[in-house]
Design a protein around this motif. Sequence first.
Motif, mmCIF file in Angstrom:
data_model
loop_
_atom_site.group_PDB
_atom_site.id
_atom_site.type_symbol
_atom_site.label_atom_id
_atom_site.label_comp_id
_atom_site.label_asym_id
_atom_site.label_seq_id
_atom_site.Cartn_x
_atom_site.Cartn_y
_atom_site.Cartn_z
ATOM 1 N N GLY A 128 0.849 -1.275 0.123
ATOM 2 C CA GLY A 128 0.023 -0.028 0.099
ATOM 3 C C GLY A 128 0.780 1.369 -0.016
ATOM 4 O O GLY A 128 1.909 1.074 0.223
ATOM 5 N N HIS A 129 0.194 2.419 -0.261
ATOM 6 C CA HIS A 129 0.730 3.603 -0.100
ATOM 7 C C HIS A 129 2.063 4.044 -0.621
ATOM 8 O O HIS A 129 3.147 3.620 -0.305
ATOM 9 C CB HIS A 129 0.990 3.982 1.386
ATOM 10 N N ALA A 130 1.880 4.738 -1.740
ATOM 11 C CA ALA A 130 3.006 5.239 -2.579
ATOM 12 C C ALA A 130 3.799 6.619 -1.689
ATOM 13 O O ALA A 130 5.143 6.792 -1.569
ATOM 14 C CB ALA A 130 2.767 5.940 -3.913
ATOM 15 N N SER A 131 2.976 7.358 -0.789
ATOM 16 C CA SER A 131 3.600 8.209 -0.023
ATOM 17 C C SER A 131 3.514 7.929 1.145
ATOM 18 O O SER A 131 4.105 6.656 1.755
ATOM 19 C CB SER A 131 2.573 9.511 -0.207
ATOM 20 N N HIS A 132 3.464 8.651 2.469
ATOM 21 C CA HIS A 132 3.584 8.093 3.645
ATOM 22 C C HIS A 132 4.941 8.122 4.210
ATOM 23 O O HIS A 132 5.333 7.226 5.235
ATOM 24 C CB HIS A 132 2.874 6.869 4.305
ATOM 25 N N GLN A 133 5.978 8.525 3.516
ATOM 26 C CA GLN A 133 7.453 8.260 3.795
ATOM 27 C C GLN A 133 8.097 9.259 4.612
ATOM 28 O O GLN A 133 9.232 8.935 5.065
ATOM 29 C CB GLN A 133 7.973 8.213 2.329
ATOM 30 N N ALA A 138 -1.194 11.041 7.366
ATOM 31 C CA ALA A 138 -1.760 10.289 8.246
ATOM 32 C C ALA A 138 -3.147 9.970 7.776
ATOM 33 O O ALA A 138 -3.988 10.968 7.001
ATOM 34 C CB ALA A 138 -2.049 10.804 9.466
ATOM 35 N N ASP A 139 -3.679 8.749 7.743
ATOM 36 C CA ASP A 139 -5.013 8.320 7.310
ATOM 37 C C ASP A 139 -5.696 8.292 8.501
ATOM 38 O O ASP A 139 -5.675 7.883 9.612
ATOM 39 C CB ASP A 139 -4.938 6.769 6.873
ATOM 40 N N ILE A 140 -7.197 9.081 8.158
ATOM 41 C CA ILE A 140 -8.249 8.956 9.354
ATOM 42 C C ILE A 140 -9.438 8.339 8.761
ATOM 43 O O ILE A 140 -9.924 8.525 7.547
ATOM 44 C CB ILE A 140 -8.290 10.311 9.708
ATOM 45 N N GLY A 224 -9.705 5.657 -4.573
ATOM 46 C CA GLY A 224 -9.830 5.204 -3.253
ATOM 47 C C GLY A 224 -10.420 6.208 -2.330
ATOM 48 O O GLY A 224 -11.231 6.835 -2.346
ATOM 49 N N HIS A 225 -9.756 6.134 -1.078
ATOM 50 C CA HIS A 225 -9.914 7.143 0.042
ATOM 51 C C HIS A 225 -11.446 7.159 -0.009
ATOM 52 O O HIS A 225 -12.064 8.604 0.316
ATOM 53 C CB HIS A 225 -9.466 8.626 -0.457
ATOM 54 N N ASP A 226 -12.099 6.064 0.436
ATOM 55 C CA ASP A 226 -13.668 6.087 0.555
ATOM 56 C C ASP A 226 -13.790 5.479 1.751
ATOM 57 O O ASP A 226 -14.958 5.760 2.359
ATOM 58 C CB ASP A 226 -14.328 5.321 -0.622
ATOM 59 N N TYR A 227 -13.047 4.912 2.299
ATOM 60 C CA TYR A 227 -13.010 4.088 3.832
ATOM 61 C C TYR A 227 -12.406 5.192 4.961
ATOM 62 O O TYR A 227 -12.611 5.177 5.921
ATOM 63 C CB TYR A 227 -12.481 2.877 3.906
ATOM 64 N N HIS A 228 -11.297 5.816 4.206
ATOM 65 C CA HIS A 228 -10.547 6.982 5.076
ATOM 66 C C HIS A 228 -10.156 8.078 4.221
ATOM 67 O O HIS A 228 -10.288 8.054 3.095
ATOM 68 C CB HIS A 228 -9.012 6.145 5.427
ATOM 69 N N PHE A 229 -9.905 9.330 4.712
ATOM 70 C CA PHE A 229 -9.294 10.354 4.093
ATOM 71 C C PHE A 229 -7.868 10.524 4.603
ATOM 72 O O PHE A 229 -7.316 9.748 5.558
ATOM 73 C CB PHE A 229 -10.042 11.443 4.174
ATOM 74 N N HIS A 230 -6.904 11.015 3.951
ATOM 75 C CA HIS A 230 -5.443 11.278 4.119
ATOM 76 C C HIS A 230 -5.157 12.881 4.333
ATOM 77 O O HIS A 230 -5.491 13.723 3.587
ATOM 78 C CB HIS A 230 -5.024 10.684 2.902
ATOM 79 N N VAL A 231 -4.464 13.018 5.423
ATOM 80 C CA VAL A 231 -4.077 14.607 5.857
ATOM 81 C C VAL A 231 -2.634 14.465 5.560
ATOM 82 O O VAL A 231 -1.852 13.566 5.897
ATOM 83 C CB VAL A 231 -4.439 14.883 7.240
HETATM 84 ZN ZN LIG Z 1 -2.878 7.593 3.131
#
Ligand SMILES: [Zn+2]
Length: 306
Positions: A128-133, A138-140, A224-231
């Motif tokens: 998962g995740h190309a970013s978050h590096q 953060a995913d909420i 995507g981002h339908d179960y969580h959003f990303h800050v």
């Molecule tokens: Zn994310």
Amino acid sequence: MQSGIRFVLVLTFGVLLGAGPARAQDQHQTADAQPAAKTLFGQATKAAALAPQAIGFYSRGCLAGAQALPLDGPHWQAMRPSRQRMWGHPELIRFLERFAPVAAQASAWPGILVGDMAQARGGPMLTGHASHQLGLDADIWLKPMPVERLSQAQREQVSSISVVRADRLDVDPATWTAGHQAVLRAAAMDPQVQRVFANAAIKRELCRSAKGASWLRKIRPEQGHDYHFHVRLFCPEGETQCKAQDPTPEGDGCDASLDWWFSEEALHPKPPAKPTPPLTLADLPADCRQVLEARGATPTTPEVLP
Ligand SMILES: [Zn+2]
């Protein structure tokens, strides 16, 4: 040296067999013994004992001096702790501590459920995740925190909910609530937040119900981002190795550019002709090697929160 010779032989052999460049590249990865950076960073279980620093770009970098988000706070609970992705730049930890009560108050939710952040030393992830590096993402979850504290097992098993309709063209009135909008608005209004990624159907709904609001500019449509959003937070001040992302385009983004996300091309994208090879350590900023090799920080006792 030996591995170099072996590499040449394997490469020659591959080309002679008519395996083509893709095959030769596969051989290169095994023969050249350059492990994927995600394998190296995925093994780190302790933060690098260095001063906090986000190094590189959100999708190509690493993190020194990470902190772990305590599993519980007054208005948050961290999910999927076994994944070891509750690490972040100290600025992200402070942001979440500050944001959770604001979000709770705005939405009348008991609090937020925090999903993936970063690994102990940031960097690419095995899944998962190309970013978050960098420890600045953060995913909420798009699901209110329950009043009760979830058990360890529940945190691994409980699922979030999708707020997007099955045809992907709009939010699902059965699950979408005013509380969701309030939490997204609170995130976008925060001055430390650079972007908020949410499904295009969510953006479409916000464009309707909050038409003209200046905070809509920061809500960026995504798949995507339908179960969580990303800050995503801005680079911390003074951290010159952190590569800033372009500012969000002018305007609220509720124009024709949003329509593309509902086209056939966007909803059912064709898989790429050939997969992108994984990043190696050489693809990341040079200092990420130090981050990887640094001594592990002794974990501090998690903060005890009421
Ligand atoms: Zn994310």
